[in-house]
Scaffold this active site. Structure first.
Site, PDB file in Angstrom:
ATOM      1  N   HIS A   1       0.224   0.083  -8.688  1.00  0.00           N
ATOM      2  CA  HIS A   1      -0.738  -0.153  -7.618  1.00  0.00           C
ATOM      3  C   HIS A   1      -2.004  -0.832  -8.140  1.00  0.00           C
ATOM      4  CE1 HIS A   1      -2.707   0.776  -3.775  1.00  0.00           C
ATOM      5  NE2 HIS A   1      -3.763   1.133  -4.473  1.00  0.00           N
TER       6      HIS A   1
ATOM      7  N   HIS B   1      -1.590   0.700   3.127  1.00  0.00           N
ATOM      8  CA  HIS B   1      -1.698   2.134   2.890  1.00  0.00           C
ATOM      9  C   HIS B   1      -0.411   2.788   3.375  1.00  0.00           C
ATOM     10  CE1 HIS B   1      -5.157   5.094   1.965  1.00  0.00           C
ATOM     11  NE2 HIS B   1      -4.915   4.341   0.940  1.00  0.00           N
TER      12      HIS B   1
END
Lengths: 766, 223
Positions: free
Chosen positions: A55, A103
């Site tokens: 990430h 998200h």
């Protein structure tokens, strides 16, 4: 409890460390030991593990993303890839920054808070650049609409996007809502924010000036989101795994609103030399990135960080992803003024360290050194992988499964039934159920919002300058051919901006894919990036930044490759914007562009047959560019009264949407759309580079279009209360509207009876 | 003519209220919740938003801020005060207007273009309209359901203090379709819908909302 200090670490090289549990590979752990010349402390291990996660480090995608950095910068790009968000010159001294971020994983675990903090995070990225955030958008994908879990996830996600954005005072100007079984265990929640500033106000994330103070401000640090980055975003969900709810962050939009106002006042008074928001990897990320980007080092006294939970360990404080926090570099002489602005807005601010003249990032905990690292090795020199790639084994069969073989509606009543089915499908249906939960009016500058093709926002009330934004991602096309699919998505977003009359300027993206450790997924990713980069080069658009979300899969089943593309355009005068709906009768309806029999990945094939196969429509970027320029000219000259892009569901979907917007029907003939006069192809083909316009001056439009080299087909005239299509059907608008509007309320409850869909979370709601 | 717009922590539609004031031909004056300073304004608007994050109850904390105490006093001597959305909630919490705003009956935030009927066209904020005139302005709230005890509702109706009513659908379950109410002297008005978002053709569903702001100009002059 004893603290694992640098000194201790040097003396105990053989202590076992939980690098595997923190998501590191053995060679990555060995590399950390090489860099430090000893084993890392617990705090250092925490920092490296979160910063070297997929990430934060983009370790699998980096080698491919370089293609975007290699594109010509163009005349409008002020800040490119690498900062929190790219910045684009939109004229008159205004600069616009925009970015989209995923998200996905948090939103599956905890839909309301996952989506809410997704909005919060992207807004802080925009704020960090020095801009006032002015609007948000959301691109949402869920499993099959009727699946039970979709009813759990979707209402919470929508309420979370709305709850956070509404409370921040940011209008939601558009986005997407799509359904596909491939997202059942892995919904996609991509949020975009756009901000506006003057050129001279651009801020960068770097720590400069020895002796300058490091100020942490905003919310207190708690235990939420610890390990969220490495555990959640970089791991796939499977049924055996433990419940991961505690790893999702909890948002407080009120604090973020205060943070926005305080920051803008701080920027206006020129009180910071560098600034960074705290998002994924929290303080680990902010301190190492600030120090890495600057010339010197940084020292932090971690025990000064205000805590919500006094039992947190130093490593947890470094990893915490508590929301609504920022980190600024402030000259000593300006610290008092900085703190005064924060006091005015009831924002907690604490000096936690300073910029040093060394080249190390050091962190102390009650006087003991617990971190001593070269910051670049944490933030910018993480591992980079050339993952193996392989064309999916099923792709040849998939592409060979041509939708030409599917049974087609022949008789008029069959065509009408298929038309209604496409329009009433969850993907095609009216999205009011969602958009009514979003504030589209706040700040008073929203000129167009969903259901128009693009969101249009005025940025100057005197000059009427404005911007247009669209967010699009057709994953069916990308599944059939990721290279072409990414290009088609870019083309659609480009067209959506162009139909409003705006001039497209720049591109952002959110690339949602499965596990990079699967060679077939990696191939899809690489092809999509290559396709997007090539198309941006052809259209002369820079990529200003973006976000990569990998590991979107459940077990070993990946989602369809889903590159979501955002295009920013500029309106010199928003008063000339072109809406998508028909307002008046007696206007001529024209189709711009050429229609070919293209049904691969189409909404019709999906809705009517549950079919995904064949080839996506042909990409013709030159035609897109010419059409875009034509639409811009028609808008500026005031020659069209409406313009609507053709995309999913083709002409059938576009006609229905334009008619239903203001309840104006039309009498149309489709015989000239294709050479063979086939009404099925005319209605359901998804050929690119097309738009429907209405005009009171068809000759002028025809002349302008022919001069530009765009094919013009006259379809008919607006008026009446039905879509009356010769030889196909006469669809009363009331019937069409009933089908179009009933779908989402039937699935997710009418608001009046929505008692069962109360979202979790204590975010305010008025 | 100077019309104050109060900013609380969490106010959102303050810029919009100021724009509407300007378009109506008056000078908007920024007022800060924490200061005891009304800056000698001729009228005050409490804008929409989420003051103090709606914590405790929507409007409850703002109603106890220093400036709102001054507004309450000034209103008792006739200062025209308009509360929009969260501002309406603040005025109810401050005791300037009767009733309370609770969570929408359907529990969703709802934003739509709403038809309203002007029931009282003789208040400081509504006399630019004709009695019974229907207008369209945006409504957007999650806690906009107007409630009051049955006896209070009877009294309000009897005294003609329902200033604005929802027509063509009630967006939040408000009792008797009440969208806004007025003080007995017609100087203080609160409503959930947002007239400040219907002041420009370019950005609003209509320009019907402008009348609230032009009304007060005359009210102040003739007072």
């Amino acid at each position: 409890m004893s603290v694992d200090t640098v000194e201790v670490a040097a003396k105990t090289p053989d202590d076992e460390q939980p690098w595997a549990e923190l998501g590191l590979r053995s060679d990555e752990y060995a590399r950390i030991r090489d860099i430090l010349g000893r084993r890392p402390t617990t705090a250092e291990l925490a920092m490296y593990s979160v910063m070297w996660s997929e990430h934060c480090s983009y370790k699998s995608s980096k080698v491919h993303l370089r293609r975007f950095g290699d594109l010509p910068r163009g005349e409008h790009l002020l800040v490119g890839i690498g900062e929190n968000a790219g910045v684009v010159d939109v004229g008159d001294g205004y600069a616009v920054t925009f970015k989209v971020e995923s998200h996905n994983h948090p939103s599956y675990v905890e839909p309301y808070q996952g989506a809410a903090t997704g909005v919060g995070g992207i807004v802080r990225d925009i704020l960090t650049m020095g801009a006032r955030p002015v609007a948000v958008m959301d691109s949402l994908r869920f499993g099959r609409a009727e699946a039970p879990d979709t009813a759990r996830v979707l209402p919470g996600v929508v309420a979370g996007v709305g709850g956070y954005g509404n409370c921040l005072g940011l209008p939601n100007i558009g986005g997407e809502l799509l359904f596909d079984a491939c997202y059942a265990g892995n919904p996609l929640v991509n949020a975009l924010c756009v901000g506006v500033m003057r050129h001279e106000d651009v801020r960068l994330a770097k720590a400069e000036g020895v002796g300058n103070k490091v100020v942490l401000f905003g919310a207190r640090t708690g235990g939420d989101g610890i390990g969220g980055v490495s555990v959640l975003a970089s791991e796939t969900f499977d049924e055996q795994g433990p419940a991961k709810r505690p790893s999702v962050q909890v948002g407080d939009p009120f604090t973020e609103k205060l943070l926005i106002e305080a920051c803008l006042e701080i920027f206006a008074a020129d009180l910071v030399t560098g600034i960074q928001d705290l998002g994924g990897a929290g303080l680990s990320c902010a301190t190492s990135e600030l120090a890495s980007a600057g010339a010197g080092g940084m020292h932090v006294d971690l025990d000064r960080v205000p805590l919500r939970d006094s039992t947190l360990t130093p490593a947890e404080i470094l990893m915490s992803e508590s929301q609504e926090r920022m980190c600024a570099i402030v000259e000593p002489g300006k610290v008092e003024q900085f703190l005064a602005v924060c006091r005015k807005w009831d924002v907690l601010a604490t000096v936690i360290g300073e910029v040093t003249d060394g080249d190390r990032l050091t962190v102390d905990w009650h006087g003991e050194r617990i971190v001593d690292v070269p910051p670049r090795t944490v933030a910018h020199e993480g591992p980079v992988y050339e993952r193996p790639m392989q064309r999916p084994a099923d792709l040849d069969d998939l592409q060979a499964d041509d939708p030409a073989a599917l049974p087609r509606p022949q008789r008029p009543e069959e065509l009408a039934a298929h038309w209604l089915a496409v329009v009433a499908s969850p993907d095609g249906a009216d999205k009011t159920w969602v958009t009514e939960q979003y504030d589209r009016y706040v700040r008073g500058n929203t000129v167009l919002a969903q259901p128009d093709d693009a969101g249009v926002v005025r940025i100057d009330e005197d000059t009427h300058r404005g911007i247009a934004l669209s967010l699009d991602g057709n994953a069916r096309f990308a599944r059939l051919d990721p290279y072409a699919g990414a290009q088609l998505n870019l083309a659609e977003a480009y067209r959506n901006v162009a139909v409003t009359g705006a001039r497209p300027l720049a591109v952002t993206n959110c690339l949602n894919f499965g596990s990079p450790e699967e060679p077939e997924v990696m191939w899809q990713f690489a092809e999509a990036v290559r396709g997007l980069a090539d198309a941006c080069r052809d259209l002369g658009l820079p990529v200003t930044g973006g976000n990569v979300s990998l590991y979107n899969q459940t077990g070993d089943v990946a989602i369809n490759p889903t590159p979501v593309i955002g295009v920013l355009g500029v309106h010199d005068d928003v008063r000339t914007r072109v809406p998508a709906g028909w307002r008046a009768g007696g206007e001529t309806v024209l189709l711009l562009g050429r229609t070919r029999p293209e049904f691969g990945g189409s909404a019709w094939a999906s809705v009517a047959h549950g079919h995904l196969g064949g080839r996506p429509p042909v990409v013709d970027l030159e035609a897109e560019r010419v059409l875009g320029e034509l639409l811009g000219a028609l808008g500026r000259e005031g020659l069209v009264t409406s313009a609507h892009d053709l995309a999913d569901g083709g002409l059938a979907q576009a006609l229905a949407e334009s008619a239903l917007r203001y309840g104006t029907g039309a009498r149309l003939g489709l015989g000239s759309v294709t050479a063979d006069g086939d009404p099925f192809t005319a209605l359901f083909s998804e050929s690119g580079a097309r738009a429907v316009v209405t005009t009171t001056d068809p000759e002028a439009v025809r002349t302008t279009a022919e001069w530009a080299g765009v094919t013009v087909t006259e379809l008919g005239t607006t008026g009446g209360d039905a879509l009356a299509v010769d030889g196909v059907a006469e669809l009363p608008l009331t019937e069409l509207r009933a089908a179009w509007t009933a779908t989402l309320p039937a699935l997710f409850g009418t608001p009046e009876a929505g008692v069962g869909t109360v979202p979790a979370g204590a975010v305010p709601t008025s | 003519m100077r019309i104050g717009v109060i900013t609380f922590p969490g106010s959102l539609d303050d810029v919009d209220a100021a724009r509407a004031v300007r378009l109506a031909g008056a000078d908007p004056v920024v007022l800060w919740h924490a200061e005891h300073d009304l800056k000698a304004v001729d009228a005050v608007v409490l804008p929409g938003g989420f003051s103090y994050g709606d914590y405790l109850r929507a409007g409850a904390i703002a109603a106890r801020s220093p400036l709102v105490q001054d507004v309450v006093q000034a209103a008792r001597s006739g200062l025209p005060v308009l509360g929009i959305c969260n501002g309406f909630q603040v005025l109810c919490e401050a005791g300037l207007l009767p009733g309370a705003l609770t969570r929408n009956s359907h529990l969703h935030f709802r934003n739509r273009d709403q038809r309203l009927r002007i029931e009282r066209a003789d208040t400081a904020w509504t006399h630019a309209y004709a009695p019974g005139q229907e207008i369209v302005v945006p409504v957007k709230n999650g806690e906009g359901r107007y409630v009051a005890a049955p006896a209070d509702l009877e009294r309000l109706e009897g005294e003609g203090r329902v200033a604005v009513r929802y027509v063509g659908g009630n967006p939040n379950g408000s009792l008797r379709d009440i969208a806004g109410v007025t003080s007995a002297d017609g100087r203080v008005v609160g409503l959930m819908p947002h007239p400040e978002h219907a002041v420009e053709e370019l950005t609003g569903p209509s320009t019907d909302g402008l009348g609230f702001f032009t009304s007060v100009l005359k009210a102040v002059v003739s007072a």
